[in-house]
Design a protein around this motif. Structure first.
Motif, PDB file in Angstrom:
ATOM      1  N   SER A 281       0.398  -1.251   0.392  1.00 22.98           N
ATOM      2  CA  SER A 281      -0.061   0.746  -0.392  1.00 22.98           C
ATOM      3  C   SER A 281       0.839   0.903   0.490  1.00 22.98           C
ATOM      4  CB  SER A 281      -0.716  -0.365   1.513  1.00 22.98           C
ATOM      5  OG  SER A 281      -1.345  -1.071   1.240  1.00 22.98           O
ATOM      6  N   GLU A 282       0.027   2.165  -0.323  1.00 22.95           N
ATOM      7  CA  GLU A 282       0.547   3.470  -0.662  1.00 22.95           C
ATOM      8  C   GLU A 282       1.224   4.411   0.221  1.00 22.95           C
ATOM      9  OE1 GLU A 282       0.463   7.761  -3.547  1.00 22.95           O
ATOM     10  OE2 GLU A 282      -0.164   6.368  -3.901  1.00 22.95           O
ATOM     11  N   SER A 283       1.876   4.425   1.065  1.00 21.84           N
ATOM     12  CA  SER A 283       2.650   5.346   1.835  1.00 21.84           C
ATOM     13  C   SER A 283       1.683   5.046   3.382  1.00 21.84           C
ATOM     14  CB  SER A 283       2.550   6.988   2.390  1.00 21.84           C
ATOM     15  OG  SER A 283       2.774   7.480   0.893  1.00 21.84           O
ATOM     16  N   ASP A 288       6.409   8.137   2.953  1.00 22.59           N
ATOM     17  CA  ASP A 288       7.836   8.370   1.855  1.00 22.59           C
ATOM     18  C   ASP A 288       8.272   9.768   2.789  1.00 22.59           C
ATOM     19  OD1 ASP A 288       6.382   7.886  -0.022  1.00 22.59           O
ATOM     20  OD2 ASP A 288       5.165   9.818  -0.400  1.00 22.59           O
ATOM     21  N   ASN A 311       7.316  -0.965  -6.385  1.00 22.84           N
ATOM     22  CA  ASN A 311       6.912  -0.648  -6.938  1.00 22.84           C
ATOM     23  C   ASN A 311       7.615   0.905  -6.115  1.00 22.84           C
ATOM     24  OD1 ASN A 311       5.556   2.381  -7.931  1.00 22.84           O
ATOM     25  ND2 ASN A 311       3.523   1.045  -7.539  1.00 22.84           N
ATOM     26  N   SER A 312       7.827   1.756  -6.399  1.00 13.78           N
ATOM     27  CA  SER A 312       8.110   3.082  -5.449  1.00 13.78           C
ATOM     28  C   SER A 312       8.247   4.222  -7.074  1.00 13.78           C
ATOM     29  CB  SER A 312       9.378   2.649  -4.864  1.00 13.78           C
ATOM     30  OG  SER A 312       9.917   3.747  -4.036  1.00 13.78           O
ATOM     31  N   SER A 327      -0.234   9.639  -0.868  1.00 13.08           N
ATOM     32  CA  SER A 327       1.835   9.817  -0.666  1.00 13.08           C
ATOM     33  C   SER A 327       2.127  11.605  -0.931  1.00 13.08           C
ATOM     34  CB  SER A 327       2.465   9.714  -1.877  1.00 13.08           C
ATOM     35  OG  SER A 327       3.752   9.788  -2.457  1.00 13.08           O
ATOM     36  N   GLN A 334       9.186   7.296 -12.530  1.00  8.11           N
ATOM     37  CA  GLN A 334       8.591   6.213 -11.880  1.00  8.11           C
ATOM     38  C   GLN A 334       9.601   5.156 -11.677  1.00  8.11           C
ATOM     39  OE1 GLN A 334       6.093   4.814 -10.049  1.00  8.11           O
ATOM     40  NE2 GLN A 334       5.412   3.233 -11.635  1.00  8.11           N
ATOM     41  N   ASP A 343       0.597  -2.234 -12.183  1.00  7.56           N
ATOM     42  CA  ASP A 343       0.554  -0.717 -11.942  1.00  7.56           C
ATOM     43  C   ASP A 343       1.105  -0.617 -13.746  1.00  7.56           C
ATOM     44  OD1 ASP A 343      -0.018   1.915 -10.715  1.00  7.56           O
ATOM     45  OD2 ASP A 343       0.984   2.534 -10.839  1.00  7.56           O
ATOM     46  N   GLN A 434       9.779   7.161  -2.324  1.00  7.78           N
ATOM     47  CA  GLN A 434       8.164   6.618  -1.712  1.00  7.78           C
ATOM     48  C   GLN A 434       8.772   4.980  -1.101  1.00  7.78           C
ATOM     49  OE1 GLN A 434       6.168   5.398  -5.477  1.00  7.78           O
ATOM     50  NE2 GLN A 434       4.338   6.957  -4.396  1.00  7.78           N
ATOM     51  N   ASP A 435       7.772   5.178  -0.288  1.00 13.04           N
ATOM     52  CA  ASP A 435       7.537   4.516   0.125  1.00 13.04           C
ATOM     53  C   ASP A 435       6.148   4.001  -0.323  1.00 13.04           C
ATOM     54  OD1 ASP A 435       6.695   2.113   2.135  1.00 13.04           O
ATOM     55  OD2 ASP A 435       6.098   3.007   3.503  1.00 13.04           O
ATOM     56  N   HIS A 436       5.747   2.924  -0.832  1.00 15.17           N
ATOM     57  CA  HIS A 436       4.841   1.857  -1.852  1.00 15.17           C
ATOM     58  C   HIS A 436       4.794   0.444  -1.330  1.00 15.17           C
ATOM     59  CE1 HIS A 436       1.858   1.885  -4.370  1.00 15.17           C
ATOM     60  NE2 HIS A 436       1.693   2.678  -4.583  1.00 15.17           N
TER      61      HIS A 436
END
Length: 450
Positions: A281-283, A288, A311-312, A327, A334, A343, A434-436
């Motif tokens: 999951s995103e953030s 981040d 993914n990040s 985020s 990307q 994605d 990014q922390d994804h």
């Protein structure tokens, strides 16, 4: 008589001094035979002709090498070469051939000889090992140095961890690397397929070397490719680069929308800054992280390594002013495992794939720039004072756009960012990793303000 004697002594000393200066160079080829050399790997034809070494292609043979019997560590090497315009070759240095490594396969640094339209002559290739360390796309002026169909002068300076090359006096490559400190020098005749016409020639002459009292050439302005993790060479420091991560602490970063670095989700392990695997999951885990400083025009270099399905991303011009719950918002380089992450098939025309300007513009898919999951990649984001932006991946320019241009504004209006006022147009902002929720590692985070 004393006056005349003094003149004689001065002239003698001057002549002796000139001899010493000339003696700094040692000839590696006597112009008659292959004394001090040996052939390795393939069976291409090597002969001495008119004081030159002539290499000739032979069908269905692997790469062939005429190698010095002696190894060299620090040195300056010069030689001249004339190559058939339809063949490929190279000059090996600090190279090895060991029975326990791929049955004696020659491996090590190579200065490229490439008379084709690709024009990568002077680049540095890691033969039999890691592949390209410095292709010439990163140095467009250096691509013009080689003269097809003519004699070309090559120069290699290998001093400590610094490897530099010149073609006809023009700087072509600058590599910092610690993989091999010493090895032989070799002249390559590249392999050709069974169905290719044999008999193409490359000629070498005036092969000479210095090994003591080495004086490196003056600094130049070309790009420096540094493969030592979290390291700045003296030349990089002189150019204005600084580290945003030294392999030990995170003092130049904090959590997005926070005042301190996250207490979970991120870790420093083996000199790497790692996002810990969560649920994808995103953030939602550590969140981040952003730089303490803000930047406007800059070059940001970053090494990254993906885990399977990861993914990040790297964002920039992040202001944290939008109050987003997920985020933080900003243009994004990307970072994605295109083969397995869903994605890659979302967005439009692949604009969420690796190296793309996320959800806006699709990156060029250059095979030579692609590395397998689990290998380290080198990314670069350059933002110029006139708002031009470049993305680079493993030595290849994969995307270009201009902030605020009609094309950019149209892309934004058709994207998920259409409701964010003035998206990507902040005059300055922070960099973001990014922390994804997937395992991704970063290192060698370098910044230079332009």
């Amino acid at each position: 008589m004393k006056f005349k004697t003094g003149i004689v002594l001065l002239l003698t000393f001057a002549a002796f001094g000139q001899t010493i200066a000339q003696d700094k160079w040692e000839s590696l080829f006597n112009g008659k035979d292959f004394k001090g050399w040996k052939q390795l790997n393939g069976k291409a034809k090597y002969e001495v002709r008119n004081g030159e070494i002539v290499g000739t292609t032979v069908s269905n043979e692997p790469n062939s090498f005429m190698a010095t019997e002696k190894n060299y560590g620090d040195f300056i090497l010069e030689l001249e070469l004339l190559v058939d315009n339809s063949m490929n070759s190279g000059v090996q240095f600090r190279s090895l051939s060991k029975a326990d490594y791929r049955d004696g396969r020659v491996h090590g640094y190579q200065m490229e000889i490439d008379p084709s339209s690709r024009a990568w002559s002077g680049g540095v290739y890691d033969e039999g090992r890691r592949g390209w360390l410095y292709n010439m796309e990163i140095n467009p002026e250096g691509k013009k140095a080689f003269k097809p169909g003519q004699w070309n002068k090559y120069r290699i300076e290998a001093i400590g961890n610094t490897l530099r090359t010149w073609v006809n006096g023009i700087p072509t490559a600058h590599v910092v690397d610690a993989e091999t400190a010493s090895g032989f020098i070799a002249l390559q005749v590249h392999s050709i397929r069974k169905d290719e016409t044999p008999g193409k020639e490359i000629r070498w002459r005036n092969i000479r070397i210095q090994t003591s009292n080495l004086q490196p050439s003056k600094p130049d302005g070309i790009f420096i490719a540094n493969y030592i993790p979290n390291h700045l060479s003296p030349q990089e420091k002189a150019k204005g680069y600084s580290l945003l991560f030294d392999g030990k602490n995170t003092s130049q970063w904090r959590g997005a929308y926070k005042t301190t670095f996250p207490t979970q989700g991120w870790e420093v392990v083996e000199n790497e800054l790692r996002v810990k695997d969560a649920d994808g999951s995103e953030s939602t885990n550590g969140g981040d992280i952003v730089t303490l400083k803000e930047y406007s025009a800059f070059e940001f270099q970053f090494d990254f390594k993906l885990s399977k399905g990861a993914n990040s991303g790297v964002k920039y011009f992040v202001t944290e002013s939008e109050g987003n719950k997920g985020s933080a918002i900003g243009p994004e380089y990307q970072i994605l495992d295109d083969a397995t992450h869903p994605d890659a098939k979302l967005g439009r025309d692949g604009n969420r794939t690796l190296g793309s300007l996320y959800d806006l513009m699709t990156s060029k898919k250059i095979p030579a720039a692609q590395k397998a999951v689990g290998e380290w990649n080198k990314g670069i984001i350059r933002v110029y004072p006139d708002n031009r932006v470049e993305y680079w991946l493993n030595g290849h320019n994969i995307l270009n756009y201009t902030r605020g241009s009609a094309e950019f504004l149209k892309l934004v209006s058709e994207s998920k960012y259409k409701d964010w006022k003035n998206f990507g147009m902040a005059p300055k902002g922070r960099l973001l990793l990014q922390d994804h929720g997937n395992a991704v590692a970063f290192r060698s985070l370098k910044i230079k303000q332009l």
